[in-house]
Design a protein around this motif. Sequence first.
Motif, mmCIF file in Angstrom:
data_model
loop_
_atom_site.group_PDB
_atom_site.id
_atom_site.type_symbol
_atom_site.label_atom_id
_atom_site.label_comp_id
_atom_site.label_asym_id
_atom_site.label_seq_id
_atom_site.Cartn_x
_atom_site.Cartn_y
_atom_site.Cartn_z
ATOM 1 N N GLY A 160 1.031 43.430 -36.272
ATOM 2 C CA GLY A 160 1.639 42.129 -36.051
ATOM 3 C C GLY A 160 3.107 42.249 -35.668
ATOM 4 O O GLY A 160 3.644 41.384 -35.009
ATOM 5 N N PHE A 161 3.708 43.343 -36.068
ATOM 6 C CA PHE A 161 5.098 43.571 -35.696
ATOM 7 C C PHE A 161 5.109 44.194 -34.305
ATOM 8 O O PHE A 161 4.515 45.240 -34.097
ATOM 9 N N PRO A 162 5.758 43.545 -33.336
ATOM 10 C CA PRO A 162 5.699 44.094 -31.981
ATOM 11 C C PRO A 162 6.431 45.435 -31.882
ATOM 12 O O PRO A 162 7.490 45.619 -32.491
ATOM 13 N N LEU A 163 5.809 46.337 -31.141
ATOM 14 C CA LEU A 163 6.403 47.671 -30.996
ATOM 15 C C LEU A 163 7.231 47.701 -29.720
ATOM 16 O O LEU A 163 6.727 47.392 -28.644
ATOM 17 N N ARG A 164 8.481 48.068 -29.860
ATOM 18 C CA ARG A 164 9.345 48.207 -28.693
ATOM 19 C C ARG A 164 9.579 49.681 -28.439
ATOM 20 O O ARG A 164 9.529 50.488 -29.361
ATOM 21 N N GLU A 165 9.870 49.984 -27.215
ATOM 22 C CA GLU A 165 10.137 51.378 -26.885
ATOM 23 C C GLU A 165 11.287 51.904 -27.735
ATOM 24 O O GLU A 165 12.257 51.178 -27.997
ATOM 25 N N GLY A 166 11.132 53.167 -28.154
ATOM 26 C CA GLY A 166 12.194 53.801 -28.915
ATOM 27 C C GLY A 166 12.015 53.706 -30.419
ATOM 28 O O GLY A 166 12.676 54.403 -31.174
ATOM 29 N N LEU A 167 11.070 52.852 -30.847
ATOM 30 C CA LEU A 167 10.829 52.654 -32.274
ATOM 31 C C LEU A 167 10.070 53.862 -32.840
ATOM 32 O O LEU A 167 9.247 54.453 -32.160
ATOM 33 N N ALA A 168 10.352 54.205 -34.088
ATOM 34 C CA ALA A 168 9.553 55.224 -34.773
ATOM 35 C C ALA A 168 8.317 54.522 -35.331
ATOM 36 O O ALA A 168 8.436 53.524 -36.025
ATOM 37 N N VAL A 169 7.142 55.044 -34.971
ATOM 38 C CA VAL A 169 5.895 54.393 -35.379
ATOM 39 C C VAL A 169 5.015 55.436 -36.056
ATOM 40 O O VAL A 169 4.978 56.593 -35.635
ATOM 41 N N SER A 170 4.353 55.018 -37.100
ATOM 42 C CA SER A 170 3.496 55.925 -37.837
ATOM 43 C C SER A 170 2.117 55.295 -38.000
ATOM 44 O O SER A 170 2.000 54.181 -38.489
ATOM 45 N N LEU A 171 1.100 55.999 -37.538
ATOM 46 C CA LEU A 171 -0.280 55.551 -37.742
ATOM 47 C C LEU A 171 -0.883 56.449 -38.815
ATOM 48 O O LEU A 171 -0.646 57.653 -38.824
ATOM 49 N N LYS A 172 -1.660 55.827 -39.703
ATOM 50 C CA LYS A 172 -2.253 56.624 -40.772
ATOM 51 C C LYS A 172 -3.742 56.317 -40.840
ATOM 52 O O LYS A 172 -4.141 55.153 -40.809
#
Length: 595
Positions: A241-253
């Motif tokens: 639900g939180f939009p992902l912008r370029e450059g963001l650190a993202v973690s999928l588990k």
Amino acid sequence: MCSPPSLIFSALLLVSFIQSHSGLTSHSLRHHGSATHATPGDGNSRPELVVRLHEEVVLACDSNRVLAWKHNGKSVQHSAAYRVTANTLRIMKVTNQDEGPWQCEELDAKSRVLVATRAVWIVVMEIPKGAFLSFDGKRASGWLNMKEGAPLKGRCLMDGGKPAPTAYDWWLESPDGEQESLANFSTGADLAIDKILRDMHNGTIICSISHVALDNPMNTSAKVNITYSPSFAISRIPGFGFPLREGLAVSLKCDVDSNPPSRPIWMKDDGDPPVEQSPDGYLNFSSISREHIGWYKCSAEYDSSTYASSGLFINVRYEEVFTKQPPRQVEVALGGGVTLDCGDSGVSTTGPNCWGRLSGNRLEAVGAGPQLRLDSVLYQEAGAYRCVAPEKPDPLVAERKAMLTPPQDIELVVTGQPVVYPIRRNLTAVGGSQLSLSVEFCANPEATHAFWLTPTVALRPGQEGGGYIAQNVTEGDSAHCRRAALTIPGVYLEHAGEYLFVVRSLRGMADGMVLLNVTRGASYYSTKRAWSNSHSKTVVVVPKPPPSIEDNVQDEPRPEVTTEAELVEAAAGAGCAGAAAGQLLLLLLASVVSM
Ligand SMILES: *[C@@H]1O[C@H](CO)[C@@H](O)[C@H](O)[C@H]1NC(C)=O
Ligand SMILES: *[C@@H]1O[C@H](CO)[C@@H](O)[C@H](O)[C@H]1NC(C)=O
Ligand SMILES: *[C@@H]1O[C@H](CO)[C@@H](O)[C@H](O)[C@H]1NC(C)=O
Ligand SMILES: *[C@@H]1O[C@H](CO)[C@@H](O)[C@H](O)[C@H]1NC(C)=O
Ligand SMILES: *[C@@H]1O[C@H](CO)[C@@H](O)[C@H](O)[C@H]1NC(C)=O
Ligand SMILES: *[C@@H]1O[C@H](CO)[C@@H](O)[C@H](O)[C@H]1NC(C)=O
Ligand SMILES: *[C@@H]1O[C@H](CO)[C@@H](O)[C@H](O)[C@H]1NC(C)=O
Ligand SMILES: *[C@@H]1O[C@H](CO)[C@@H](O)[C@H](O)[C@H]1NC(C)=O
């Protein structure tokens, strides 16, 4: 037993009349210190008197008739061990031999015929030694191993112990200690669950036996080990639900739940993920970018098959306007030649492409790509050039490419000695009118000096005198060029002659000459007088933009300056999609900007 026998007093009052042949039916009982007991589970309950070893027990038979007592069918006589009174039998110290049925027979006083029998079973209480569970007929020890979906049949058994337990309670204890009743799945000592589910895994099945000889129930249990196929739980930081912008650190588990456990394996668009995953199921993007957009799923190997989660689409938002790189510079000497290549500006050289020159917000076609040859370069040709690929076979791919490598403009820089371009060289003015002489002058490096030489005075731009106003220098058509104008508010005969505009830079000097011819007009003399009288300040001069020429000035062919129109024409002539090329490029530019 633990209590002194003398204080324990058990009595059974056989009150009801029982038909001689029926033998064992209901009766009520008054009894202290112990309890009658009906064996659970077996349908024909019999009256039982549960007593403790060495207890004193009184059996009472309330009757007016003659009574005869029997134990196990044998007559009991009055003795030290058994005291028989009118209608009671007192067992002084119960032993195991006293177990079994006790009967009180009522005989007819005259005929001594048996009229009725009342009976009770004495059971000497015994503490159970233990309890255990059996599943499918096998005694459970430690873990109960099962497959998810299989039926479960269990039985709770007691080792020793008398009488039979008063109750069996079945419980399921979860790994975190919570207990849930299994009453709905059990009947007495039996437990039956049609389908065992994974949420029972690692749980403990407890059978709790209540027994008269025990203050607290006696428990027996078995842990359940259920094998089950993988299920997946996927989480994300930041959360869904939180939009992902370029450059963001993202973690999928990915968490895989299966027994035996299996390892999570991440996939993107059915291939390997773009970043390395950790063995514990993390897929960490230190800086997510548009290249990471796609379908992700988590899979696991189990029992020689591959199981996979449903797909998860990861979208990444990115800035719509690309950051333009500073243009590359190409320097060429005035009058020299240069070749611009589309490859240098980051555009594919394979497809059809066009060269355009940026003029303000407009892009003007100057020639076909991929190479643009410029010879005898003029100052006016300096500026930003852009190679544009007009065709976009796959809009998505083209858009992505455009985003990744925005086309780079090439800045053409022209250097050399100054040049002066008179806008008109020969002018004929009617006496009495106002007139402006204009020149465009170009220099790179910049001009250090510029001035007008009239037949009578020399003026720098911004100065006035001798009936002349030298206008301030204004911007020209290209980066290196400026415009200068000399205004004569009232032209008369004496103004005729040669006018020079002289420019000097570090690279040299140049001049441009304008010839002015004046013809007599009606107001010639009066104008002269007026001018003479108001020589210095009274004449109001409205400076006119240099290109606008007075109506009374004859037009002449313009000097050899390549204009925008000519550039567009040149581009069209060079095969850049004909006359529409300029328009096409403008459209393309618009679409590039709006992406
Ligand atoms: C047993 O079943 C009844 C009726 O289906 C239900 O209302 C009750 O909650 C169940 N009890 C347990 C402990 O599951
Ligand atoms: C089940 O219990 C075992 C040992 O008690 C433990 O290692 C394991 O993590 C447990 N599994 C679950 C799913 O609770
Ligand atoms: C047996 O289980 C019951 C119910 O879970 C509990 O109340 C009781 O304390 C347990 N008894 C023992 C000896 O653990
Ligand atoms: C539980 O069952 C699994 C699969 O059959 C097995 O690998 C595992 O060793 C068992 N665990 C225990 C504690 O018995
Ligand atoms: C991945 O990210 C999670 C959450 O930010 C962190 O707990 C974990 O240690 C990271 N794993 C690796 C291998 O970097
Ligand atoms: C301008 O006038 C002079 C003298 O009349 C003439 O020699 C010259 O050719 C003219 N220039 C142009 C461009 O017409
Ligand atoms: C030239 O510019 C200066 C300062 O900008 C101004 O004061 C002056 O009036 C201008 N001269 C003319 C002739 O426009
Ligand atoms: C000026 O114009 C007149 C009339 O057109 C012409 O006769 C004369 O020769 C011109 N003078 C010069 C210097 O060009």
